[in-house]
Design a protein around this motif. Sequence first.
Motif, PDB file in Angstrom:
ATOM      1  N   ASP A 144       0.874  -1.305  -0.101  1.00  0.00           N
ATOM      2  CA  ASP A 144       0.071  -0.010  -0.019  1.00  0.00           C
ATOM      3  C   ASP A 144       0.722   1.261  -0.022  1.00  0.00           C
ATOM      4  OD1 ASP A 144      -2.323  -1.458  -0.192  1.00  0.00           O
ATOM      5  OD2 ASP A 144      -2.814  -1.488   1.965  1.00  0.00           O
ATOM      6  N   ASP A 148       4.353   2.283  -7.015  1.00  0.00           N
ATOM      7  CA  ASP A 148       3.772   1.424  -7.885  1.00  0.00           C
ATOM      8  C   ASP A 148       2.554   1.118  -7.529  1.00  0.00           C
ATOM      9  OD1 ASP A 148       6.095   2.185  -9.363  1.00  0.00           O
ATOM     10  OD2 ASP A 148       6.964   0.330  -9.018  1.00  0.00           O
ATOM     11  N   ILE A 149       1.524   0.702  -8.416  1.00  0.00           N
ATOM     12  CA  ILE A 149       0.377   0.168  -8.209  1.00  0.00           C
ATOM     13  C   ILE A 149       0.641  -1.544  -8.433  1.00  0.00           C
ATOM     14  CG2 ILE A 149      -1.982  -0.191  -9.154  1.00  0.00           C
ATOM     15  CD1 ILE A 149      -1.832   2.722 -10.454  1.00  0.00           C
ATOM     16  N   ALA A 162      -6.053  -4.374  -5.573  1.00  0.00           N
ATOM     17  CA  ALA A 162      -5.198  -3.450  -5.759  1.00  0.00           C
ATOM     18  C   ALA A 162      -4.803  -2.774  -4.673  1.00  0.00           C
ATOM     19  CB  ALA A 162      -6.191  -2.254  -6.773  1.00  0.00           C
ATOM     20  N   SER A 163      -3.411  -2.115  -4.735  1.00  0.00           N
ATOM     21  CA  SER A 163      -2.507  -1.757  -3.551  1.00  0.00           C
ATOM     22  C   SER A 163      -3.089  -0.090  -3.576  1.00  0.00           C
ATOM     23  CB  SER A 163      -1.187  -1.667  -3.884  1.00  0.00           C
ATOM     24  OG  SER A 163      -0.691  -0.986  -4.882  1.00  0.00           O
ATOM     25  N   ALA A 165      -1.447   2.573  -3.945  1.00  0.00           N
ATOM     26  CA  ALA A 165      -1.143   3.378  -4.624  1.00  0.00           C
ATOM     27  C   ALA A 165      -2.155   3.663  -5.670  1.00  0.00           C
ATOM     28  CB  ALA A 165       0.292   2.910  -5.354  1.00  0.00           C
ATOM     29  N   ALA A 166      -3.378   3.098  -5.951  1.00  0.00           N
ATOM     30  CA  ALA A 166      -4.094   3.104  -7.140  1.00  0.00           C
ATOM     31  C   ALA A 166      -4.872   4.497  -6.907  1.00  0.00           C
ATOM     32  CB  ALA A 166      -5.255   2.006  -7.169  1.00  0.00           C
ATOM     33  N   PRO A 174      -8.893   1.633  -3.918  1.00  0.00           N
ATOM     34  CA  PRO A 174      -8.759   0.175  -4.258  1.00  0.00           C
ATOM     35  C   PRO A 174      -9.986  -0.461  -4.131  1.00  0.00           C
ATOM     36  CG  PRO A 174      -6.884   0.947  -2.749  1.00  0.00           C
ATOM     37  CD  PRO A 174      -7.799   1.973  -2.829  1.00  0.00           C
TER      38      PRO A 174
END
Length: 643
Positions: A144, A148-149, A162-163, A165-166, A174
Amino acid sequence: MNIETIPRVLIVEDEPETAELARRTLLRAGYAPHLSGSVDRAKQMLRDGGFAALVLDYHLPDGSAWDVVEVANAADPRVPVVLVTAMGSESVAAEAIARGVTQYLRKSDSFREDVTGAVGRAIGLARMQAALQHDSALLRLIADNANDIIILLDAEETILYASGAAERVLGYPPSDLLGQALSALIHPTGAQEAEGRAPARARRLLRCRTRDGRYVLLEPTFRPVRQAATARTIGVLRDVTDQLQFEERLNHQQRMETIGQLTAGIAHDFNNLLQAMMGSLELLIDEVRDRPEMRECAEGALRMGERGARLTHHLLAFARKQVLKPRALTLPELVGDIVHTLRRTLGPQISIPIDIQEDAPQVYADPGQLEAAMLNLALNARDAMPKGGTLRIAVCQAGPLVLNPLEDPTRRRYVVLSVSDTGTGMSPETLAKACDPFFTTKGPKGSGLGLSMVHGFARQSGGDMRVLSRIGEGTRVEIWLPVAEQAVAEPQEPPPVTGRGAGRVLLVDDESEVLVTLGSFLRGTGFTVDTVGTGDEALTRLASVPDIDVLVTDYAMPGLDGPELVAQARQLRPDLPVLVVSGYAEAERLASLEPETRVMRKPFRRKALVQQVAALIDGRAAAPPPVRAPRPDAGAGNVDAGS
């Protein structure tokens, strides 16, 4: 064994014999057992905490075992529960599993062994689960907080994870992405457009739309994995939008530097050609004074040569290789003079309001080049307003300017001179190429050097140029110029030549045609001229001819070039006046020349050359002869005092 490391086990059993058996068995196995015969006491002990496992009888007279399990889970869900029953059933076992019971044990003859093993397995499993939960939380924390995603996809490329970073990159939490197809985030032409940006590296990029409507470029890395027997794909999506924009700016800057070096070299050769041609034409005009038609043709050719000289001047300005003569300038005064000229030139259909900060500090720039830059911008603005409009000129002080994204912001102060119009404006595609050399939207009548020349002048002056434009809203060009930290004396022009010249000139140039024409210029006005084609020949002549009054040398020559020749000539004759002429000059090396060394840029007219040479000779004659140490090969009385 440290008592603090011995696992404490709570035994909840209403039958004393069974409770004691369990206590002794677990004690011998290395545990610290504690007994409770009632539900209420067991609940309180669990709330107090500190147990590694719970051994719980299913049938309790004063309450439900499930109540105890509920309290145990509420107090510490990590504590495993071993449920013990004399009469087991599938329904009880099923409910036990549903309530989170770890081990299910029936009372039998092997109870002693069974309870030891069940508690050991339960504690071991709890420790494994705790370690997994810790690792899972750590991995989630890392994922998280990664730039980067990180995503997990199923076989249909549906997003399962999805982490964080999304949300930072795309703006979507996410949770909003779970269950969506990855393709829903990608612009329909995103992959193809991105691949076209760097075909040599075959770099696959995804163009994705963010929640607020922007587009970002993501560089994906995918790796197939298996989760149990199910195929999955782990993806890492890196935001490379800023990186690519920086690479594009850097590549563009490197291309411009390469073109600038090539341009400067071409301009040097072209200036030498123009010098020989224009010099020959001036000499030819002298010979055909009594033939009007021939003289008109020669003068027309000379004017074309001057146009060519202006073109090479623009090329050198773009390449930032022109010779500037900067000094402290008061912009309000200079702008006022230029605006007066522009109002007559542009006509009444274009209004020219000015907005000037009267207390703006002086700038350090070449006034002639600054006037040329303003005129260039004004003419561009006029062409963008064919039906008339407003051309606004403003001057104001600004703060620091970042000239290089790899460097810290400079602390120099700047004054911004802006020229704005209400014309047609430029599209983003046109704006991106506006400063490229030879790029023009004016068709055959445009040279494509206007903005590139202004940009080169601004950068060479220690500032920068910025262009802001939108279709239908007009264009604003800002020239950022450094504030003059101290007043700089304006260079004095040589006085006009009266009568014929007198003195001996050593003329050095590797171009024979240039040597012939410049020699003719000087001889025709009364000077004695010695001509040589190399720097080594010039040194030999200086050593053997003591009455040479002035050295006139080309800048760029094979072998011993102009600056090196000047340095060695000054060792032979420290008081020798020097004039350096050049079609292309490196500003850094010219700046290293001694202040008394004069510089002229090719091509030039006869009058300019004669004025410079005469001024150097007159100035030397007026100065007192310096006292010099004898040369190593000279006698005590043989002191070179010059001529």
